[in-house]
Design a protein around this motif. Structure first.
Motif, PDB file in Angstrom:
ATOM      1  N   PRO A 265       6.253  -7.637   2.732  1.00 26.57           N
ATOM      2  CA  PRO A 265       4.790  -7.557   2.870  1.00 26.57           C
ATOM      3  C   PRO A 265       4.185  -6.190   2.629  1.00 26.57           C
ATOM      4  O   PRO A 265       2.963  -6.081   2.478  1.00 26.57           O
ATOM      5  CB  PRO A 265       4.563  -7.990   4.316  1.00 26.57           C
ATOM      6  CG  PRO A 265       5.830  -7.602   5.019  1.00 26.57           C
ATOM      7  CD  PRO A 265       6.925  -7.818   4.020  1.00 26.57           C
ATOM      8  N   ASP A 266       4.994  -5.126   2.596  1.00 28.61           N
ATOM      9  CA  ASP A 266       4.432  -3.774   2.555  1.00 28.61           C
ATOM     10  C   ASP A 266       4.830  -2.996   1.306  1.00 28.61           C
ATOM     11  O   ASP A 266       4.944  -1.769   1.330  1.00 28.61           O
ATOM     12  CB  ASP A 266       4.860  -2.988   3.806  1.00 28.61           C
ATOM     13  CG  ASP A 266       4.324  -3.619   5.080  1.00 28.61           C
ATOM     14  OD1 ASP A 266       3.156  -4.054   5.065  1.00 28.61           O
ATOM     15  OD2 ASP A 266       5.064  -3.673   6.071  1.00 28.61           O
ATOM     16  N   HIS A 267       4.979  -3.667   0.208  1.00 30.94           N
ATOM     17  CA  HIS A 267       5.386  -3.028  -1.045  1.00 30.94           C
ATOM     18  C   HIS A 267       4.145  -2.739  -1.906  1.00 30.94           C
ATOM     19  O   HIS A 267       3.181  -3.504  -1.866  1.00 30.94           O
ATOM     20  CB  HIS A 267       6.354  -3.945  -1.798  1.00 30.94           C
ATOM     21  CG  HIS A 267       7.018  -3.296  -2.961  1.00 30.94           C
ATOM     22  ND1 HIS A 267       6.456  -3.222  -4.216  1.00 30.94           N
ATOM     23  CD2 HIS A 267       8.229  -2.683  -3.065  1.00 30.94           C
ATOM     24  CE1 HIS A 267       7.269  -2.616  -5.041  1.00 30.94           C
ATOM     25  NE2 HIS A 267       8.352  -2.266  -4.375  1.00 30.94           N
TER      26      HIS A 267
ATOM     27  N   ALA B  59      -4.488  -3.728   1.312  1.00 28.30           N
ATOM     28  CA  ALA B  59      -3.895  -3.095   0.136  1.00 28.30           C
ATOM     29  C   ALA B  59      -3.934  -1.577   0.246  1.00 28.30           C
ATOM     30  O   ALA B  59      -2.944  -0.890  -0.047  1.00 28.30           O
ATOM     31  CB  ALA B  59      -4.626  -3.550  -1.124  1.00 28.30           C
ATOM     32  N   LEU B  60      -5.065  -1.031   0.663  1.00 27.84           N
ATOM     33  CA  LEU B  60      -5.186   0.421   0.789  1.00 27.84           C
ATOM     34  C   LEU B  60      -4.210   0.966   1.814  1.00 27.84           C
ATOM     35  O   LEU B  60      -3.566   2.007   1.587  1.00 27.84           O
ATOM     36  CB  LEU B  60      -6.624   0.777   1.169  1.00 27.84           C
ATOM     37  CG  LEU B  60      -6.917   2.265   1.351  1.00 27.84           C
ATOM     38  CD1 LEU B  60      -6.628   3.031   0.071  1.00 27.84           C
ATOM     39  CD2 LEU B  60      -8.367   2.463   1.786  1.00 27.84           C
ATOM     40  N   GLU B  61      -4.073   0.291   2.915  1.00 23.79           N
ATOM     41  CA  GLU B  61      -3.135   0.726   3.957  1.00 23.79           C
ATOM     42  C   GLU B  61      -1.705   0.772   3.418  1.00 23.79           C
ATOM     43  O   GLU B  61      -0.956   1.727   3.667  1.00 23.79           O
ATOM     44  CB  GLU B  61      -3.228  -0.215   5.158  1.00 23.79           C
ATOM     45  CG  GLU B  61      -2.330   0.173   6.323  1.00 23.79           C
ATOM     46  CD  GLU B  61      -2.440  -0.788   7.494  1.00 23.79           C
ATOM     47  OE1 GLU B  61      -1.656  -0.640   8.460  1.00 23.79           O
ATOM     48  OE2 GLU B  61      -3.288  -1.701   7.441  1.00 23.79           O
ATOM     49  N   ILE B  62      -1.329  -0.257   2.670  1.00 18.24           N
ATOM     50  CA  ILE B  62       0.024  -0.293   2.097  1.00 18.24           C
ATOM     51  C   ILE B  62       0.225   0.864   1.132  1.00 18.24           C
ATOM     52  O   ILE B  62       1.251   1.568   1.171  1.00 18.24           O
ATOM     53  CB  ILE B  62       0.265  -1.628   1.368  1.00 18.24           C
ATOM     54  CG1 ILE B  62       0.307  -2.790   2.360  1.00 18.24           C
ATOM     55  CG2 ILE B  62       1.565  -1.580   0.563  1.00 18.24           C
ATOM     56  CD1 ILE B  62       0.295  -4.167   1.692  1.00 18.24           C
TER      57      ILE B  62
ATOM     58  N   THR C  50      -2.921   5.357  -7.888  1.00 18.01           N
ATOM     59  CA  THR C  50      -3.092   3.953  -7.530  1.00 18.01           C
ATOM     60  C   THR C  50      -3.895   3.812  -6.241  1.00 18.01           C
ATOM     61  O   THR C  50      -4.669   2.859  -6.079  1.00 18.01           O
ATOM     62  CB  THR C  50      -1.718   3.268  -7.391  1.00 18.01           C
ATOM     63  OG1 THR C  50      -0.990   3.460  -8.601  1.00 18.01           O
ATOM     64  CG2 THR C  50      -1.875   1.773  -7.147  1.00 18.01           C
ATOM     65  N   VAL C  51      -3.735   4.768  -5.345  1.00 17.81           N
ATOM     66  CA  VAL C  51      -4.563   4.795  -4.140  1.00 17.81           C
ATOM     67  C   VAL C  51      -6.032   4.983  -4.531  1.00 17.81           C
ATOM     68  O   VAL C  51      -6.930   4.354  -3.952  1.00 17.81           O
ATOM     69  CB  VAL C  51      -4.101   5.919  -3.187  1.00 17.81           C
ATOM     70  CG1 VAL C  51      -5.099   6.109  -2.041  1.00 17.81           C
ATOM     71  CG2 VAL C  51      -2.722   5.592  -2.618  1.00 17.81           C
TER      72      VAL C  51
END
Length: 311
Positions: free
Chosen positions: A145-147, A177-180, A191-192
């Protein structure tokens, strides 16, 4: 005000198979990646075509490296708003990957994301949604879930909802998504920046300007540092920050940003790209809003000519 999202495509051009070590093909892919990062899409397209031709002449027609080259060329067409050229390449790449590496693999998820993006950009939302959802399910199964790949799929599905003003569905996806991405890639990764931009767009669309502005400024800083001052992503960031100011009536702050966005887009994408038309339209609207219709007219005419050429 027309704002511009920064899509999070799955770039497959670097996923070169170890079983295909042809020096020319590898060299072409490295050159292609460099040109893409520089925003030189015209030259990159020429190189991508040559890489695809090299793979097709050397390999069996169902080899995954051919699908990789098809994806790379399709993404470059997408960057240039040439969706009719991109779509058949991705449709050809998808079954190659499904048969060669399996139906639940990162390569298949990436191709699904890219094909869905082509549909979304053309407003074909019903065709895009199941592809985005399938890509997200594959990424979560393959990577957990965190990739970062999960974050990319979350962002892309959120953009689909955003395009349809379904903000309540989009926001939790964008925040997750941002947190990951910040956790896995660091706070200043390009990408961030893309993820931040899309969250800022959502706040902007809901007139939540105080939440959007610091996100846009952070995107602009990351993009300049990562890509240099004349990259298309910098133009997108300038356009969006200018739009935020314009929407609040802060015209003196907006005008130079719109002008800079036009100049960068023309230099990096060519004078007839849809992004150039968008920036021209935004600049023209700003002049109309402040009572200078005479200044707006030439920008409107240029934008209309670009739009007409795309139809």
């Amino acid at each position: 005000m027309k704002q511009l999202s920064i899509y999070l495509a799955m770039i497959l051009m670097t996923l070169c198979s170890n079983t295909f070590a042809t020096t020319e093909w590898e060299a072409l892919n490295h050159e292609l990646e460099t040109l893409h990062q520089q925003g030189d899409y015209g030259r990159a397209t020429v190189v991508a075509k040559k890489a695809l031709q090299t793979a097709e002449q050397t390999l069996d027609g169902n080899h995954p490296d051919i699908a990789t080259s098809l994806n790379s060329l399709a993404l470059l067409y997408n960057d240039q708003a040439q969706y009719a050229q991109a779509e058949p390449l991705l449709k050809r790449a998808l079954p190659i990957f499904e048969n060669a590496v399996g139906q639940e693999t990162p390569e298949v998820a990436a191709t699904l994301n890219n094909l869905a993006m082509v549909y979304r950009k053309q407003g074909q939302y019903a065709q895009a949604e199941p592809l985005y959802k399938r890509a997200l399910a594959i990424d979560e199964k393959v990577h957990g879930p965190d990739h970062p790949n999960v974050a990319i799929s979350l962002n892309n599905l959120a953009q689909l909802y955003q395009a349809q003003a379904q903000y309540e569905q989009a926001e939790p996806l964008l925040k997750r998504a941002l947190e990951i991405l910040e956790k896995t890639l660091g706070p200043n990764h390009p990408t961030v920046a893309m993820s931040l931009n899309n969250l800022a767009l959502l706040h902007n669309a809901q007139k939540q300007y105080a939440q959007a502005e610091p996100l846009y400024k952070r995107v602009l800083a990351i993009s300049r540092k990562t890509f240099g001052p004349d990259h298309p992503n910098v133009a997108l960031s300038l356009n969006n920050l200018a739009g935020l100011y314009k929407d609040q009536g802060k015209y003196p702050q907006a005008e130079p940003l719109f002008r800079r966005a036009v100049a960068i887009s023309e230099k990096s994408l060519g004078r007839n790209h849809p992004n150039v038309a968008t920036s021209l339209e935004n600049l023209a609207q700003l002049y109309r809003d402040i009572g200078h219709a005479d200044k707006a007219e030439p920008f409107d005419k240029r934008a209309a000519a670009i739009r007409a050429a795309q139809n």
